[in-house]
Write an enzyme that holds these catalytic residues in place. Structure first.
Site, PDB file in Angstrom:
ATOM      1  N   GLY A  15       0.899  -1.329  -0.024  1.00  0.00           N
ATOM      2  CA  GLY A  15       0.025   0.014   0.099  1.00  0.00           C
ATOM      3  C   GLY A  15       0.855   1.113  -0.093  1.00  0.00           C
ATOM      4  O   GLY A  15       0.231   2.159   0.462  1.00  0.00           O
ATOM      5  N   MET A  96      -4.048  -7.229  -7.320  1.00  0.00           N
ATOM      6  CA  MET A  96      -3.658  -8.094  -8.347  1.00  0.00           C
ATOM      7  C   MET A  96      -4.721  -8.953  -8.581  1.00  0.00           C
ATOM      8  O   MET A  96      -4.459 -10.285  -8.669  1.00  0.00           O
ATOM      9  CB  MET A  96      -2.534  -8.822  -7.443  1.00  0.00           C
ATOM     10  CG  MET A  96      -1.379  -8.066  -7.067  1.00  0.00           C
ATOM     11  SD  MET A  96      -0.715  -6.893  -8.396  1.00  0.00           S
ATOM     12  CE  MET A  96       0.627  -7.844  -9.025  1.00  0.00           C
ATOM     13  N   HIS A 115       1.382   0.574 -13.132  1.00  0.00           N
ATOM     14  CA  HIS A 115       2.108  -0.628 -13.644  1.00  0.00           C
ATOM     15  C   HIS A 115       3.521  -0.395 -13.546  1.00  0.00           C
ATOM     16  O   HIS A 115       3.896   0.709 -14.087  1.00  0.00           O
ATOM     17  CB  HIS A 115       1.536  -1.265 -14.870  1.00  0.00           C
ATOM     18  CG  HIS A 115       2.034  -2.283 -15.374  1.00  0.00           C
ATOM     19  ND1 HIS A 115       1.915  -3.527 -14.552  1.00  0.00           N
ATOM     20  CD2 HIS A 115       3.268  -2.720 -16.004  1.00  0.00           C
ATOM     21  CE1 HIS A 115       2.747  -4.664 -15.136  1.00  0.00           C
ATOM     22  NE2 HIS A 115       3.348  -4.078 -15.994  1.00  0.00           N
ATOM     23  N   ASP A 147      -8.945  -1.033 -19.101  1.00  0.00           N
ATOM     24  CA  ASP A 147     -10.015  -1.812 -20.216  1.00  0.00           C
ATOM     25  C   ASP A 147      -9.950  -3.296 -19.625  1.00  0.00           C
ATOM     26  O   ASP A 147      -9.552  -3.915 -18.708  1.00  0.00           O
ATOM     27  CB  ASP A 147      -9.909  -1.502 -21.452  1.00  0.00           C
ATOM     28  CG  ASP A 147      -8.317  -1.834 -21.864  1.00  0.00           C
ATOM     29  OD1 ASP A 147      -7.838  -2.695 -21.184  1.00  0.00           O
ATOM     30  OD2 ASP A 147      -7.931  -1.646 -23.011  1.00  0.00           O
ATOM     31  N   GLY A 149      -8.496  -5.732 -21.062  1.00  0.00           N
ATOM     32  CA  GLY A 149      -7.097  -6.400 -20.991  1.00  0.00           C
ATOM     33  C   GLY A 149      -6.416  -6.339 -19.864  1.00  0.00           C
ATOM     34  O   GLY A 149      -6.802  -5.767 -18.814  1.00  0.00           O
TER      35      GLY A 149
HETATM   36  C1  GAR Z   1       3.178  -1.139  -7.518  1.00  0.00           C
HETATM   37  O1  GAR Z   1       4.492  -0.832  -7.846  1.00  0.00           O
HETATM   38  C2  GAR Z   1       2.357  -1.236  -8.482  1.00  0.00           C
HETATM   39  O2  GAR Z   1       2.881  -0.552  -9.927  1.00  0.00           O
HETATM   40  C3  GAR Z   1       2.264  -2.597  -9.005  1.00  0.00           C
HETATM   41  O3  GAR Z   1       2.111  -3.143  -7.756  1.00  0.00           O
HETATM   42  C4  GAR Z   1       3.044  -2.376  -6.787  1.00  0.00           C
HETATM   43  C5  GAR Z   1       2.056  -2.053  -5.622  1.00  0.00           C
HETATM   44  O4  GAR Z   1       2.868  -1.622  -4.617  1.00  0.00           O
HETATM   45  N1  GAR Z   1       1.312  -2.993  -9.858  1.00  0.00           N
HETATM   46  C6  GAR Z   1       0.991  -4.012 -10.557  1.00  0.00           C
HETATM   47  O5  GAR Z   1       2.036  -4.673 -10.785  1.00  0.00           O
HETATM   48  C7  GAR Z   1      -0.181  -3.997 -11.407  1.00  0.00           C
HETATM   49  N2  GAR Z   1       0.093  -4.802 -12.582  1.00  0.00           N
HETATM   50  P1  GAR Z   1       2.177  -0.802  -3.145  1.00  0.00           P
HETATM   51  O6  GAR Z   1       1.273  -1.936  -2.698  1.00  0.00           O
HETATM   52  O7  GAR Z   1       3.525  -0.596  -2.378  1.00  0.00           O
HETATM   53  O8  GAR Z   1       1.636   0.620  -3.780  1.00  0.00           O
END
Ligand code: GAR
Length: 195
Positions: A15, A96, A115, A147, A149
């Site tokens: 988070g 996720m 991402h 979207d 995908g």
């Molecule tokens: C972030 O780095 C985000 O870019 C990635 O999860 C992390 C969450 O970190 N998202 C993905 O990989 C989505 N495909 P956080 O919980 O410390 O914010």
């Protein structure tokens, strides 16, 4: 006076992005308020930040469909939660799970994702490792509309960070996260302004 715009943050992990967004809201930089934090992982770190900032948190049961897919009842629950909290913008921050219809259509153009790669390069998992193994000299993060995908959808912002000689995966990822924490609140604020 018009009502303050309401944001929901969805996350499955630490988070740190949620923290950056909550801080921006508290400091008046978000152009709106965080109404609710939603997670699919009981006890996820993101819940601690919701508590710290006094924001309601809800843990949803993703169901048993597998492959990151949410159950139909979960999607319905998500939609009614958004109505209950009068949410204008849904922000995925390390969520996720794959968001799909009918939730997707109900919030078309109003679901953002972040991402850790320069999409369309390296969608999916292990993005930093894959970029390093491919010999990239830069990577970064992408903020996009969601979207149907996985890690597709209109790109709203990309931030680039270098991959330096001798870098570890951890060092590169830390650089990306710094960029994420800076960019995400800004993009949310721009989006809220245009709703
Ligand atoms: C972030 O780095 C985000 O870019 C990635 O999860 C992390 C969450 O970190 N998202 C993905 O990989 C989505 N495909 P956080 O919980 O410390 O914010």
């Amino acid at each position: 006076m018009s009502r303050e715009k309401q944001v929901a943050i969805f996350g499955s992990g630490t988070g740190s992005n949620a923290h950056a967004i909550l801080r921006a809201a508290r400091e008046g930089r978000l152009g709106g308020q965080v109404a609710v934090v939603v997670t699919d992982v009981p006890g996820a770190g993101i819940l601690d930040f919701a508590k710290e900032f006094g924001v309601p948190a809800v843990t949803i049961d993703p169901g048993k469909r597998g492959g990151g897919r949410l159950a139909d009842e979960t999607l319905e629950e998500m939609e009614s939660l958004m109505l209950r909290f009068s949410v204008d913008l849904v922000v995925l921050a390390g969520f996720m799970r794959i968001v799909r219809d009918p939730f997707l259509s109900a919030f078309e153009g109003r679901i953002l994702n972040i991402h850790p790669s320069l999409l369309p390069k390296y969608p999916g998992l292990h993005t930093v490792r894959r970029a390093m193994e491919a010999g990239e000299t830069e990577t970064g993060c992408t903020i996009h509309l969601v979207d149907a995908g996985v890690d597709t959808g209109q790109i709203l912002r990309q931030e680039r960070v270098p991959i330096l000689e001798g870098d570890t995966e951890r060092a590169v990822y830390a650089r990306i996260q710094e960029a994420e924490h800076r960019a995400y609140p800004e993009v949310i604020s721009e989006r809220l302004e245009n709703l």
